[in-house]
Design an enzyme around this catalytic site. Structure first.
Site, short mmCIF file in Angstrom:
data_model
loop_
_atom_site.label_atom_id
_atom_site.label_comp_id
_atom_site.label_asym_id
_atom_site.label_seq_id
_atom_site.Cartn_x
_atom_site.Cartn_y
_atom_site.Cartn_z
N SER A 1 -7.60 9.07 -14.65
CA SER A 1 -6.17 8.79 -14.66
C SER A 1 -5.44 9.67 -13.64
CB SER A 1 -5.64 8.96 -16.09
OG SER A 1 -4.38 8.38 -16.20
N ASP B 1 -6.74 -1.49 -21.14
CA ASP B 1 -6.01 -0.23 -20.95
C ASP B 1 -4.51 -0.52 -20.86
OD1 ASP B 1 -4.73 1.97 -19.68
OD2 ASP B 1 -6.57 2.54 -18.64
N HIS C 1 -7.87 3.28 -22.29
CA HIS C 1 -7.70 4.43 -21.39
C HIS C 1 -8.34 5.70 -21.95
CE1 HIS C 1 -5.52 5.85 -17.82
NE2 HIS C 1 -5.15 6.92 -18.48
N1 LIG Z 1 1.53 9.58 -24.61
C1 LIG Z 1 0.22 10.09 -24.53
C2 LIG Z 1 -0.24 10.01 -23.09
C3 LIG Z 1 -1.22 11.03 -22.68
C4 LIG Z 1 -2.58 10.43 -22.34
O1 LIG Z 1 -2.94 9.33 -22.71
N2 LIG Z 1 -3.32 11.23 -21.60
C5 LIG Z 1 -4.62 10.79 -21.17
C6 LIG Z 1 -4.63 10.81 -19.69
S1 LIG Z 1 -3.37 9.71 -19.09
C7 LIG Z 1 -3.34 9.94 -17.41
O2 LIG Z 1 -3.46 10.91 -16.80
C8 LIG Z 1 -5.67 11.71 -21.77
O3 LIG Z 1 -6.73 11.87 -21.22
N3 LIG Z 1 -5.34 12.30 -22.91
C9 LIG Z 1 -6.19 13.26 -23.58
C10 LIG Z 1 -7.19 12.69 -24.53
O4 LIG Z 1 -8.01 13.47 -25.04
O5 LIG Z 1 -7.22 11.46 -24.76
C11 LIG Z 1 0.19 11.47 -25.12
O6 LIG Z 1 1.19 12.18 -25.03
O7 LIG Z 1 -0.85 11.87 -25.66
#
Ligand SMILES: N[C@@H](CCC(=O)N[C@@H](CSC=O)C(=O)NCC(=O)O)C(=O)O
Length: 298
Positions: free
Chosen positions: A162, A242, A277
């Site tokens: 991401s 996603d 995602h």
């Molecule tokens: N609203 C969510 C968004 C944060 C999120 O989905 N982060 C992803 C990366 S998104 C793009 O860079 C992520 O990897 N999160 C960590 C995980 O362990 O899944 C929020 O605030 O959580």
């Protein structure tokens, strides 16, 4: 610079080192973790740099990305940097999940107040990589371990997720020869044209000169032409389920079109049906991405 070893965790025959060090680029302490495969006990091993996404620390992928199984088998170290400085004491730095803490976007900020600390590009490319290969690491609580003598600085590949996929693609495109290959999970592929990227670039780089944004945008870097006729050695996976892809945050089709238009070769973009995602998606295709790196590291 000396890395302080916070913990050593046995995993897949090797170990995960959780480290902290004082960064001159960010002027803050920075956390970073390294997976050392069993082969590193007897030989120098190549390195795969994994750049994480929004909100992440070095723990997200090292705990649930499932890269270590293949890295152990192939003898590859994995480096997990943090995604921003922490505790820089900037008003509002912890207010949003997509800007400030956990959201450094792998660029060097030029806008105040961020420019004093948010220098993630310099931190990763110039400071962290150099330090890992040169510095003796020590801790008062753990036996001394020399990380530098376990790593082969002539063999580094880069990957990310991401925001970290954007980081992997742009740092790779901007530094020809530094990395042997690139891959990305659900990368933000055209940040100048998506809400996450527009917010981050306006905040860190300013809104006046959109030409400046192009220097930090994978699609625009490909369009600029420097990679024409060259092999990108790139693997990209995107899940069709996603939500961020559906919302237009990732725009991999723009990157694909730029690759085609610019005559760049050796780029594989795969659309994985139904995957979202999350780290369920990343862990499913982790083996493919480590094997992709191994293809060029060995
Ligand atoms: N609203 C969510 C968004 C944060 C999120 O989905 N982060 C992803 C990366 S998104 C793009 O860079 C992520 O990897 N999160 C960590 C995980 O362990 O899944 C929020 O605030 O959580």
């Amino acid at each position: 610079m000396v890395f302080e070893i916070k913990s050593r965790i046995a995993t897949f025959g090797g170990e995960l080192l959780k480290l902290s060090h004082a960064s001159s680029a960010t002027k803050t302490p920075m956390a970073v973790s390294i997976y050392l495969p069993p082969a590193s006990k007897t030989t120098r091993v190549p390195v795969l740099l994994y750049l994480s996404g929004l909100t992440c620390t070095p723990d997200n992928c090292s705990e649930k990305g499932f890269l270590h199984a293949t890295a152990s088998k192939r003898g590859i170290a994995i480096v997990y940097p943090d995604t921003s400085p922490r505790g820089a004491n900037i008003a509002g730095e912890d207010d949003a999940y997509d800007f400030g803490s956990g959201a450094g976007f792998y660029v060097d900020a030029v806008q105040e107040p961020w420019s004093n600390h948010y220098k993630m590009e310099t931190y990763i490319v110039s400071e962290l990589l150099t330090s890992l290969f040169e510095e003796l690491s020590s801790s008062s609580s753990s036996p001394e371990i020399n990380i530098a003598e376990k790593l082969d600085k002539s063999r580094i590949s880069i990957t990310g997720h991401s925001m970290g996929g954007h980081g992997a693609l742009t740092l790779y495109l901007k530094n020809p020869g530094l990395f042997k290959s690139v891959s990305a999970f659900a990368p933000i592929s055209n940040p100048s044209r998506c809400p996450w990227g527009e917010k981050a670039f306006a905040g860190y780089l300013g809104s006046d000169d959109k030409e400046e944004w192009k220097k930090h945008d994978a699609t625009e870097l490909v369009k600029a032409g420097g990679w024409k006729g060259k092999d990108l050695k790139a693997l990209i996976d995107v899940g069709t389920g996603d939500d961020f892809y559906k919302q237009g945050q990732l725009l991999p089709e723009n990157f694909e079109a730029a690759v085609k238009e610019a005559g760049v070769s050796d780029v594989t973009v795969r659309y994985q049906e139904n995957y979202d995602h999350s780290y369920y998606f990343i862990s499913t295709f982790a083996q493919d991405h480590v094997e992709h790196a191994a293809k060029y590291l060995f």
